[in-house]
Design a protein around this motif. Sequence first.
Motif, PDB file in Angstrom:
ATOM      1  N   HIS A 350       0.447  -0.991   0.148  1.00  0.00           N
ATOM      2  CA  HIS A 350       0.338   0.063   0.074  1.00  0.00           C
ATOM      3  C   HIS A 350       0.838   1.086   0.044  1.00  0.00           C
ATOM      4  O   HIS A 350       0.517   2.221  -0.153  1.00  0.00           O
ATOM      5  N   LYS A 351       2.243   1.318  -0.305  1.00  0.00           N
ATOM      6  CA  LYS A 351       3.172   2.393  -0.960  1.00  0.00           C
ATOM      7  C   LYS A 351       3.036   3.171   0.824  1.00  0.00           C
ATOM      8  O   LYS A 351       3.210   4.886   0.704  1.00  0.00           O
ATOM      9  N   ALA A 352       3.298   2.471   1.815  1.00  0.00           N
ATOM     10  CA  ALA A 352       3.105   3.349   2.684  1.00  0.00           C
ATOM     11  C   ALA A 352       5.134   3.470   3.549  1.00  0.00           C
ATOM     12  O   ALA A 352       5.716   2.857   3.179  1.00  0.00           O
ATOM     13  N   SER A 353       4.871   4.182   3.397  1.00  0.00           N
ATOM     14  CA  SER A 353       6.793   5.244   4.306  1.00  0.00           C
ATOM     15  C   SER A 353       7.054   4.723   4.978  1.00  0.00           C
ATOM     16  O   SER A 353       6.620   3.741   5.765  1.00  0.00           O
ATOM     17  N   SER A 354       8.823   4.300   4.338  1.00  0.00           N
ATOM     18  CA  SER A 354       9.368   3.378   5.154  1.00  0.00           C
ATOM     19  C   SER A 354       9.674   3.318   6.446  1.00  0.00           C
ATOM     20  O   SER A 354      10.105   3.170   7.606  1.00  0.00           O
ATOM     21  N   LYS A 355       9.153   4.522   6.502  1.00  0.00           N
ATOM     22  CA  LYS A 355       9.302   5.127   8.297  1.00  0.00           C
ATOM     23  C   LYS A 355       7.988   5.293   8.632  1.00  0.00           C
ATOM     24  O   LYS A 355       8.057   5.818  10.033  1.00  0.00           O
ATOM     25  N   ALA A 356       7.194   5.027   8.506  1.00  0.00           N
ATOM     26  CA  ALA A 356       6.392   5.352   8.845  1.00  0.00           C
ATOM     27  C   ALA A 356       5.891   4.405  10.557  1.00  0.00           C
ATOM     28  O   ALA A 356       6.603   3.092  10.333  1.00  0.00           O
ATOM     29  N   LYS A 357       5.629   4.842  11.564  1.00  0.00           N
ATOM     30  CA  LYS A 357       5.468   4.248  12.357  1.00  0.00           C
ATOM     31  C   LYS A 357       4.320   2.837  13.087  1.00  0.00           C
ATOM     32  O   LYS A 357       3.251   2.791  11.942  1.00  0.00           O
TER      33      LYS A 357
END
Length: 441
Positions: A350-357
């Motif tokens: 889902h292309k969430a940011s790699s830095k997302a918590k």
Amino acid sequence: MSSTHAKMKPTTKSLRVTLRRSKRLLTHGSVCIYNLHTWVYKRKSSGNTPLKPQVPPKHARFSRSQSQKVPRNFQEKKAIEIDGQNFWKIPKDFSLAQSVCSYGYFALAPNRWTPAPHGEDEDRGKLSRPFRYANEKVVWATIRQSGSRSSLPESPPNLHITLHAPHELAIHEIQEVMDGVGRMLRVQMCVKGFHEVCPEAKDRGFGRTFRSPCLWEDMVKTITNCNMKWSGTVRMNHLLCTHVGKNGAFPTPKEVLKHKAQWLQENCKLGYRAERIRRLAACVEGIEGMEKLDLQWFEASDRKREEAFERIIKLYGFGKFAAHNVCQLLGYHESFPFDSETVRHFKEHHKASSKAKFTDIEKLARKHYSTFAPYQFLAYWFELWTAYEKRRGSTSTRWTVRGNHHTKTLQDRELRILRRFQAAKQALVTTLDAIREKPTL
């Protein structure tokens, strides 16, 4: 005799060993494998001309994966054949394979799933496991399906259960076992609402996610699934059934309470979970100063999810994920048991940011699956489960499961045997070339 010729004798011996090993490979069967004896003969007689691949005999293919037999301690017991239509009105869209191979707990002991023979309908597979009845007694059950969704209306789906019991079963005892089968497969669950919002799941027949015959088993397996790699969860459940449960069945609360937490840690590799499982068993039995936990209270049809969640999360060892997971197993499909797998799934698909918590991913997931209400969990799990299958390279209905090791696909096994054969073939080529080049006396 020259020294060069003397060195070739061990190589000739290794050739015979290789041939014996290759013969065993052919006996077990796999995908298209060369007949090594014929191949070696033709190579000796006609130089480097290889033989075309020969398909092994039909009865030899997948012999190990299909050898699902009744355990020895149940073989001498009387078999009882039961028609599922006598206990449930089986929906026309029911699929045994899709109901079993839909959630990871089907791969945990004491469950044993045997896929359908290669090329046949996936619903020709069978599920086997021991069931509890009358508190402490054990019966071995094998579940099969006749008919399928694709054969309507001529042959509608029906379940056939074979019970191997130590004695004649009373009607109420058979009913108790059938209640466990029905709960496990969610036979009477209506999935039309979910299929309306998720047509891809309808095409496959997905929606009745697998669970255990009783809530106690589901709760224990949830504890073993927390903060643990899947291989560790498989091992813990296998050891519980081997060392604690009677005749390999999943242990009852009374059987767990026969052992101290330290013994469970050492013999079942439970770690800190041993104390949590033992306290849960004490709650179910209402002993050791614990307030008795009525598991049937959670199963009531008029029970609200909020009530069940509040009661579960107050139990020792049940955090937010565990409480939500038990709720979805109870049938509250609007529950969200999000964990690290959710984070990985959203970052990859889902292309969430790699830095997302984790908190950020949880908000994204709730928003994404809100359109599937009240089937948020089923939509989430369908996405995640199909992603697992793509990564494994085959559908879950083809996974061979014994409950005591990692799930392995038939394709994995075929490739493994094929690699062994290719290594044996290369050894033969090297050996025969060396023999051909040896000096004559």
